[in-house]
Design an enzyme around this catalytic site. Structure first.
Site, PDB file in Angstrom:
ATOM      1  N   PRO A 122       7.084  -4.099   4.922  1.00 41.86           N
ATOM      2  CG  PRO A 122       6.495  -5.923   6.252  1.00 41.86           C
ATOM      3  CD  PRO A 122       6.715  -4.441   6.310  1.00 41.86           C
ATOM      4  CE1 TYR A 123       1.064  -0.965  -0.391  1.00 47.75           C
ATOM      5  CE2 TYR A 123       2.557   0.824   0.185  1.00 47.75           C
ATOM      6  CZ  TYR A 123       1.540   0.326  -0.597  1.00 47.75           C
ATOM      7  OH  TYR A 123       0.999   1.105  -1.583  1.00 47.75           O
ATOM      8  N   GLY A 124       6.110  -1.798   1.333  1.00 50.98           N
ATOM      9  CA  GLY A 124       7.050  -1.196   0.398  1.00 50.98           C
ATOM     10  C   GLY A 124       7.847  -2.234  -0.378  1.00 50.98           C
TER      11      GLY A 124
END
Length: 314
Positions: free
Chosen positions: A150-152
């Protein structure tokens, strides 16, 4: 005197950037909300010298609460380093923080930038996490991004927003995809910091998976040089550029090197592979060389020695 605004000014990379800009004789406005992702006291240590400088102003605030039209009316360059960091923390209920800090905050800055009459460059700190498990090594910017965390996803979304504002409003953006930056002031949740800290505490280091994963490690001063070039070179406008260290290294071999530096064996504890961690990263930096005149200067051994001395001194 040129004026730069740096978001995330008290963070790992942001604080080094602030110091470099002040050293160049610029006036710098630093923005940081000092959130509790890690100890805010560490961030205050990062920025302590800059706070004493006559050409530095620190604003403690959330990006989304500020009057950016007024701030950018005085700015020549905006370096957007602030983000909610960490791949492993981006799953689950915490994801909303990532969308707020990485996507919404970036859009607010871009909206203000499109109306600024003075701003010459908007340098955005992106991440190699946008590639996920890349199909080619070394990875070039032409490869289709496929984040595995999700960060990416949030970093790619922010990067795409930068592209849209460039195409539609001619905001002079340049996005830098950092590949695992390390060095003094590295966040305490990042690998090398944790490993060296474990050595000092005589504890085993924790390795996710088999230790055969590879990374392209970038020393912080090289990342800073890339930012300064992205802010000044005309060919950087509109570009997305990999910023890597110039070599891909197996994690187990890095730990062997660290053992040589600390002059003692390092105990290792292997646990299950972390969901969202790419297996391998490797930057094709030919575009950075062409667009930014970028050339990494610090080899891994020297960089690790510098980080070890910093951690030991603290």
């Amino acid at each position: 005197m040129p004026t730069s605004v740096v978001t995330g000014a008290a963070g790992f990379i942001g604080s080094h950037l602030v110091e470099a800009l002040l050293h160049r004789g610029e006036s710098v406005i630093g923005i940081d909300q000092f959130n509790d992702y890690y100890d805010p006291a560490l961030k205050r240590q990062n920025i302590a010298d800059a706070v004493q400088h006559a050409n530095f102003e620190l604003i403690e605030a959330d990006i989304q609460t500020l009057d950016w039209s007024a701030l950018l009316a005085e700015a020549d360059v905006l370096y957007h380093q602030a983000a909610q960091a960490g791949v492993r923390s981006s799953w689950g209920a915490g994801f909303r923080t990532y969308t707020e800090q990485n996507v919404n905050a970036t859009q607010i800055l871009l909206e203000a930038a499109k109306d600024s009459k003075r701003l010459q460059r908007f340098v955005f700190a992106s991440s190699s996490s946008v590639y996920g498990n890349a199909e080619a090594m070394p990875t070039s910017e032409t490869l289709c991004p496929r984040p595995v965390s999700p960060y990416g996803i949030t970093k790619l979304a922010a990067e795409q927003l930068c592209g849209l504002y460039h195409q539609n409003f001619e905001v002079p953006v340049c996005s830098l995809r950092y590949f695992t930056v390390y060095g003094p002031r590295q966040r305490p949740d990042m690998g090398f910091h944790k490993f060296f800290r474990a050595v000092l505490d005589n504890q085993p280091i924790t390795i996710y998976g088999d230790g055969q994963q590879t990374r392209d490690f970038t020393y912080v001063s090289d990342a800073i040089a890339a930012n300064l070039a992205a802010a000044t070179r005309p060919e950087a406008v509109g570009a997305i550029v990999n910023i890597g260290g110039g070599s891909r290294v197996v994690l187990a071999e890095v730990i062997d090197t660290m053992a040589q530096i600390v002059d003692q064996p390092i105990q290792r504890r292997h646990i299950e592979r972390a969901i969202g961690d790419a297996r391998h990263t490797s930057a094709d930096i030919s575009k950075a060389q062409d667009k930014l005149g970028y050339q990494p200067q610090i080899k891994l051994l020297e960089g690790l020695q510098n980080e070890w001395e910093w951690i030991r001194s603290r």
